[in-house]
Enzyme design. Structure first.
Site, short mmCIF file in Angstrom:
data_model
loop_
_atom_site.label_atom_id
_atom_site.label_comp_id
_atom_site.label_asym_id
_atom_site.label_seq_id
_atom_site.Cartn_x
_atom_site.Cartn_y
_atom_site.Cartn_z
N SER A 18 -1.59 -2.39 8.65
CA SER A 18 -0.93 -2.37 7.35
C SER A 18 -1.08 -3.73 6.70
O SER A 18 -1.21 -4.75 7.41
CB SER A 18 0.57 -2.05 7.52
OG SER A 18 1.28 -2.28 6.32
N TYR B 225 8.41 -3.37 11.75
CA TYR B 225 7.14 -2.81 11.26
C TYR B 225 6.07 -3.89 11.19
O TYR B 225 4.94 -3.70 11.65
CB TYR B 225 7.37 -2.18 9.89
CG TYR B 225 6.19 -1.38 9.39
CD1 TYR B 225 5.91 -0.12 9.92
CD2 TYR B 225 5.36 -1.88 8.40
CE1 TYR B 225 4.84 0.62 9.46
CE2 TYR B 225 4.28 -1.15 7.94
CZ TYR B 225 4.02 0.10 8.46
OH TYR B 225 2.94 0.84 8.02
#
Length: 224
Positions: free
Chosen positions: A123, A136
Site C-alpha cells: 500500500s 496497517y
C-alpha cells in the site's frame, strides 16, 4: 495458467479473479468468506498459518499446480495505538504480513516447478504512513520489505512483483467511523483498473519481471 488469489471474495482480490478469468486463466480463490461460485475456492483465515497453508496446498493439488500467486487479502484497525485493542492491532499484522508470508511459503514448491510469479499487495501507506493507521502501515511496510528480500532470494527461480496500490473504491472502508473514510475529493481508483496491472505483471515472459508497481489515483494524498 492457474493463479491463486487471496482475498478473492471482494475488492481488489475479486477484481483480480475476474481479470484472470477474462484472460482465459483459472482463478483459485482463498478468502475467509466464500466467494462467487464462479471461482474454485477454499475458505481460510489467513491469520492462522495452518489454515493458510492448507488452503494453498488444497487448491494447488486440485488444479494441478500453480503459475502465479496474488496476495490481495488485507484488513485494517483504525485508531491511535493506545485506543486500538491489542488483539485487533495484532490481527492486522497476522493477516496482512504473516498471512502473506504463509501463503507464499506454501506456494513456493509449485511456483518453483513452473517458474511462476508472486504478486504481493502492499500500500502507499506502507511507504508514507498516516496517523491512526499504525497497524496497517506496519503490516504493509513489512510486505514491502518482505517482497524486496524475496525478489533477491528467488531471482532466477520465481518472479516477484511488489504492487503498491493507493486508495480504491471497495468495501474496505465500510463500517468505519466517518473520520476514517475517504472524502468525496479522494477520487479513488476502480479496483478493476488496478487488477489490470496485476495481469500485466503475471503476463511477463519467464526471466522478465516487473519488480515494483505503484498504482494510485492521480489525486492520491499519500503519494509521493
Amino acid at each position: 495458467m492457474n493463479i491463486l488469489i487471496t482475498g478473492g471474495a471482494s475488492g481488489l482480490g475479486l477484481a483480480t479473479a475476474e481479470a484472470v478469468e477474462k484472460e482465459g486463466w483459472r482463478a483459485l480463490v482463498v478468502d475467509v468468506r466464500a466467494p462467487d461460485q464462479r471461482f474454485d475456492h477454499v475458505t481460510a483465515d489467513l491469520a492462522d498459518r495452518g489454515e493458510a497453508e492448507r488452503a494453498v496446498r488444497e487448491l494447488a493439488e486440485r488444479a494441478g499446480g500453480l503459475d502465479g500467486v496474488v496476495t490481495a487479502a488485507g484488513i485494517d484497525a483504525c485508531g491511535r495505538l493506545e485506543d486500538v485493542p491489542a488483539d485487533d492491532w495484532e490481527r492486522v499484522i497476522r493477516v496482512n504480513l504473516l498471512g502473506t508470508a504463509s501463503v507464499v511459503r506454501a506456494a513456493l514448491p509449485y511456483l518453483q516447478h513452473t517458474r511462476g510469479t508472486v504478486v504481493t499487495c502492499a500500500s502507499t501507506l506502507g511507504l508514507r504512513p498516516l496517523s491512526d493507521a499504525s497497524a496497517y502501515s506496519a503490516s504493509k511496510s513489512g510486505v514491502v520489505g518482505f517482497t524486496r528480500a524475496l525478489a533477491t532470494e528467488l531471482r532466477g527461480q520465481v518472479g516477484v512483483t511488489l504492487l503498491i496500490p493507493g486508495g480504491m473504491r471497495t468495501s474496505f472502508f465500510d463500517g468505519r467511523p466517518e473520520q476514517y473514510k475517504p472524502g468525496p475529493e479522494a477520487g479513488l481508483n476502480d479496483p478493476a483498473h488496478v487488477a489490470q496491472s496485476i495481469v500485466f505483471a503475471l503476463r511477463q515472459p519467464t526471466g522478465c519481471e516487473v519488480r515494483e508497481l505503484v498504482v494510485c489515483p492521480s489525486t492520491e494524498t499519500s503519494w509521493p
